[in-house]
Design a protein around this motif. Sequence first.
Motif, PDB file in Angstrom:
ATOM      1  N   THR A   1     -13.535   4.766   3.043  1.00 40.15           N
ATOM      2  CA  THR A   1     -14.064   5.560   1.936  1.00 40.15           C
ATOM      3  C   THR A   1     -13.676   7.023   2.088  1.00 40.15           C
ATOM      4  N   ALA A   2     -13.746   7.545   3.306  1.00 36.06           N
ATOM      5  CA  ALA A   2     -13.315   8.932   3.529  1.00 36.06           C
ATOM      6  C   ALA A   2     -11.854   9.100   3.164  1.00 36.06           C
ATOM      7  N   ARG A   3     -11.056   8.108   3.478  1.00 34.17           N
ATOM      8  CA  ARG A   3      -9.639   8.155   3.108  1.00 34.17           C
ATOM      9  C   ARG A   3      -9.475   8.141   1.595  1.00 34.17           C
ATOM     10  N   ALA A   4     -10.235   7.266   0.914  1.00 36.11           N
ATOM     11  CA  ALA A   4     -10.131   7.190  -0.549  1.00 36.11           C
ATOM     12  C   ALA A   4     -10.518   8.515  -1.190  1.00 36.11           C
ATOM     13  N   VAL A   5     -11.574   9.153  -0.681  1.00 30.29           N
ATOM     14  CA  VAL A   5     -12.018  10.434  -1.229  1.00 30.29           C
ATOM     15  C   VAL A   5     -10.953  11.502  -0.996  1.00 30.29           C
ATOM     16  N   ALA A   6     -10.390  11.538   0.216  1.00 31.13           N
ATOM     17  CA  ALA A   6      -9.352  12.524   0.522  1.00 31.13           C
ATOM     18  C   ALA A   6      -8.119  12.297  -0.347  1.00 31.13           C
ATOM     19  N   LEU A   7      -7.772  11.029  -0.560  1.00 28.40           N
ATOM     20  CA  LEU A   7      -6.603  10.714  -1.377  1.00 28.40           C
ATOM     21  C   LEU A   7      -6.835  11.102  -2.840  1.00 28.40           C
ATOM     22  N   LEU A   8      -8.002  10.772  -3.382  1.00 25.07           N
ATOM     23  CA  LEU A   8      -8.309  11.154  -4.760  1.00 25.07           C
ATOM     24  C   LEU A   8      -8.320  12.676  -4.923  1.00 25.07           C
ATOM     25  N   ASP A   9      -8.871  13.360  -3.934  1.00 22.94           N
ATOM     26  CA  ASP A   9      -8.906  14.822  -4.002  1.00 22.94           C
ATOM     27  C   ASP A   9      -7.488  15.388  -4.054  1.00 22.94           C
ATOM     28  N   ALA A  10      -6.599  14.851  -3.215  1.00 25.05           N
ATOM     29  CA  ALA A  10      -5.210  15.327  -3.199  1.00 25.05           C
ATOM     30  C   ALA A  10      -4.492  14.988  -4.506  1.00 25.05           C
ATOM     31  N   VAL A  11      -4.729  13.789  -5.023  1.00 21.44           N
ATOM     32  CA  VAL A  11      -4.077  13.380  -6.266  1.00 21.44           C
ATOM     33  C   VAL A  11      -4.553  14.228  -7.438  1.00 21.44           C
TER      34      VAL A  11
ATOM     35  N   HIS B   1     -11.250   1.550  -3.872  1.00 22.60           N
ATOM     36  CA  HIS B   1     -10.283   1.975  -2.870  1.00 22.60           C
ATOM     37  C   HIS B   1      -8.861   1.587  -3.284  1.00 22.60           C
ATOM     38  N   VAL B   2      -8.708   0.374  -3.812  1.00 23.56           N
ATOM     39  CA  VAL B   2      -7.398  -0.057  -4.307  1.00 23.56           C
ATOM     40  C   VAL B   2      -6.921   0.875  -5.416  1.00 23.56           C
ATOM     41  N   GLN B   3      -7.842   1.235  -6.309  1.00 25.15           N
ATOM     42  CA  GLN B   3      -7.493   2.129  -7.416  1.00 25.15           C
ATOM     43  C   GLN B   3      -7.020   3.490  -6.893  1.00 25.15           C
ATOM     44  N   ALA B   4      -7.685   4.015  -5.877  1.00 20.50           N
ATOM     45  CA  ALA B   4      -7.277   5.299  -5.303  1.00 20.50           C
ATOM     46  C   ALA B   4      -5.872   5.217  -4.721  1.00 20.50           C
ATOM     47  N   GLU B   5      -5.589   4.135  -4.003  1.00 24.73           N
ATOM     48  CA  GLU B   5      -4.255   3.980  -3.424  1.00 24.73           C
ATOM     49  C   GLU B   5      -3.203   3.853  -4.524  1.00 24.73           C
ATOM     50  N   ALA B   6      -3.539   3.136  -5.611  1.00 20.73           N
ATOM     51  CA  ALA B   6      -2.595   2.975  -6.715  1.00 20.73           C
ATOM     52  C   ALA B   6      -2.287   4.313  -7.377  1.00 20.73           C
ATOM     53  N   LEU B   7      -3.295   5.160  -7.550  1.00 21.13           N
ATOM     54  CA  LEU B   7      -3.069   6.483  -8.135  1.00 21.13           C
ATOM     55  C   LEU B   7      -2.160   7.319  -7.237  1.00 21.13           C
ATOM     56  N   GLY B   8      -2.390   7.244  -5.928  1.00 14.03           N
ATOM     57  CA  GLY B   8      -1.543   7.984  -5.000  1.00 14.03           C
ATOM     58  C   GLY B   8      -0.098   7.528  -5.059  1.00 14.03           C
ATOM     59  N   LEU B   9       0.108   6.220  -5.099  1.00 13.78           N
ATOM     60  CA  LEU B   9       1.464   5.688  -5.199  1.00 13.78           C
ATOM     61  C   LEU B   9       2.124   6.109  -6.509  1.00 13.78           C
ATOM     62  N   SER B  10       1.366   6.065  -7.590  1.00 16.38           N
ATOM     63  CA  SER B  10       1.916   6.448  -8.898  1.00 16.38           C
ATOM     64  C   SER B  10       2.331   7.911  -8.903  1.00 16.38           C
ATOM     65  N   MET B  11       1.506   8.764  -8.343  1.00 15.32           N
ATOM     66  CA  MET B  11       1.835  10.180  -8.298  1.00 15.32           C
ATOM     67  C   MET B  11       3.127  10.421  -7.530  1.00 15.32           C
ATOM     68  N   LEU B  12       3.379   9.624  -6.491  1.00 20.48           N
ATOM     69  CA  LEU B  12       4.588   9.774  -5.683  1.00 20.48           C
ATOM     70  C   LEU B  12       5.756   8.977  -6.251  1.00 20.48           C
ATOM     71  N   HIS B  13       5.641   8.539  -7.525  1.00 15.92           N
ATOM     72  CA  HIS B  13       6.709   7.801  -8.213  1.00 15.92           C
ATOM     73  C   HIS B  13       7.002   6.471  -7.529  1.00 15.92           C
ATOM     74  N   ARG B  14       5.947   5.813  -7.054  1.00 18.12           N
ATOM     75  CA  ARG B  14       6.099   4.490  -6.419  1.00 18.12           C
ATOM     76  C   ARG B  14       5.247   3.471  -7.165  1.00 18.12           C
TER      77      ARG B  14
END
Length: 808
Positions: free
Chosen positions: A503-513, A544-557
Amino acid sequence: MTASDERAAAGNPRAGSSAPMRRRGVPRERVGAQRTVRPGGFLLVDGPPGSGKRTALLDWAERTGVAVGPPEGTNTSDPGVVAIRLHGDATDLERVRTVQRTWPHAVVALLSTSGWPGAFGESGLSPDAVISGSELQFTVREVVAWAHRLGLELDEAAAAAIHHSTGGLALAVARSVRAAAQAGEVTEAGLAQGCTAAVDHLLGSLPAAADTLLLTGRADPLSTAAMGALWACGPGTGTLRTLRTSGLIAERDGAGSLSLPQGYRDALRQAAEPRRDDLRAALARALQTLLQRGLLTDAITLGRVEPTLLHEALAPHWEHLTEVPVTVLLPALEHADARDPRIALAAARAWADRTHAGHTGALPKDVVDRAHALLGRAAEYEGENVRLMVRMLRATLDRATGDYEQAEREHALLAATTSGFGPVPAAVHLHAGLSALAVDHLPEAAHRFSVAQVRAREGGAPRLAHQAEDLETLMGTVLDDPTLWWRRSADRTHREGTHESITARAVALLDAVLRLDVSVTQALDPHIPAATSVQEPLALGLLHVQAEALGLSMLHRAAEALDGVLGVRAALAPRALSPFERRLLETTHAELLVLNDRAEEGLELLDQLVISDELGGRANAVLHLARARALLALGHNDDVVVELDAVVQSFSGRGGRFIVWSQVMLAVAHYARGCTAKGDHSLEAAFVAGERSVLLFPFARLGLDTLTVLLGRAEQLDLDDVVRTYVDRLTQAHGDLVALSYGANPLSTREQVLLEQLVHTGRMRELARTLHVTENTVKSQLRAVYRKLGATNRATALRMARQRRLLP
């Protein structure tokens, strides 16, 4: 002066002869180099027994030109150096005073196993020089040299094996090298022989520290705090300090904990077996010391060789065992169902409680069954907190098997009747929040997580407090409530530098995105987890899956993200998803389809989800936004406006992700319909809302080309200074995304030349004449330059080029 001191002064430990002290070890030039001691001064040679202190003293004396004991062939009664081996008792100071009176000009060399005695300092005595620590430890090269003296040629790998096993301690190295010389090679038996000899010498020379040494050897590596506590309640920290400075007890393999060399640990474990019963009392005292200091993991590491004794010590501390990583705790609690019910409960929590340190959050059926069996044993214990925890975990297992409503009712009841502070009340409120999340009661979940923070923080459970804060912050993002998430983003990286929990990772990832921070998002390396590791409750796992998907999308993946979500869908196919879980999965899947140029499939997927008043404003807004995204990709701009009107009306004036995203899509749709004024109005509203909410990501969600157009249009808007500063940050982030797509210098050689000429003129005819090409070629290359720099005009292109250092 004692007889032993007289023999040491003469250099012969066995008889009172006048011969100088003889060397036993190999000379090492670096030991004691550049140490000077005044006549009548003190030289401290500090190291554990068997570390070569006498040889070090002889090496020092030889280099400084003084003799240890009476010079050979003379009858002088004034030796250059008098060596005294300290006993660590009250007689040491008296012996030193006697030597000083007898030979006032002699250097007094003190051979110590526990540093400079405190009584000496209190008497005003201090050493002129010290030989200790790594100086006494043999290096790999010195092992090679010693073997060579014995006629054995060792390569560095073989010498390193000796050094690793013995820790470089002189006695162990000497025996191991001699064994290797006899065998013609380094063998396991020879290494064991060397370490056994050194351990026997240690135990015989330090009888007061024998039990502590044996316990240290039987344990796996311990934390620095635990090692200090273990030795403090035994022989004292002076001996530990000497063992550490000599490198015998040290941090190994970069693990951040302390241990003896492996060869010593093996030898100590062998030596401990005949004394196992005698060591139980020492182990019991050591366990209580560590547990009283909150060093739970170290207590388990130390005590796992005696499971019964360990369980007896741990049972009163069961509430706090969630701080011990699951991978450490569960092996130590093996067969816990046959012991104290509190130990059975601790084992059940390790299997079933996702708030437990190191828990993956996944609860497959075999784990659920095992936890139920342990809870049956735990229920036999008469204790309020034990009964409360049993009920809480049973409701958690209901949630894991899909009975969300029952779990939510039971957890809500427990939370309403649980008072006080500490890990148990905090865990109850945390699980009440998770069950509320599972049934889509997100405001209630956020409230429960907030209460859990207070119960944990005030009750001395900081890890649980951090978990609760992460979950509340995640709820703020899902609810689109900026007051719950963006104000906390400033210190999150400092606190969760390693993002220990998912969860901490998901929050950090969403914050960065959401802030379009490319470097942080890349560092977090987003990826869709394997379907088997999707967490419980499933709704949280899907967030959590949604957060990872947003991060991948932002990085054009986006293609990688789509493959991951398809894997999750396949794994969850046998499960009956709740309406909330289904919406989370389908909306994530639909957006990824759109990003992969499959907008029609995405819209078909969304058409299966019904928008109704029963869902509430937030859930309906999510569906409206997802549909609008697909419609926009298909060019159905009028339908986009219809979809988004309801969202704008519901969230107007609030700010947050929903309103920014709505206004961005409205702006693009209005521009596409030819309604420039409406488009400018929506774009300005999006900038204002984005600035208030500290959000950048919604502007990049439609792709780089669209963001380039929007930033170009922003130059035509009348924005105040605050919003203009926000647009500048968005422009900088846009440059980072362009660099991510095209590399540090995306331009070809011809395009770079054109860019450099663009500094001087923007006229097509002049550029064509200067470059000796046609105007059409200039226009084509210029479009490529603008696209790669994320610009729509000459001024923006030059600014972006300078930001990326493509121009001076």
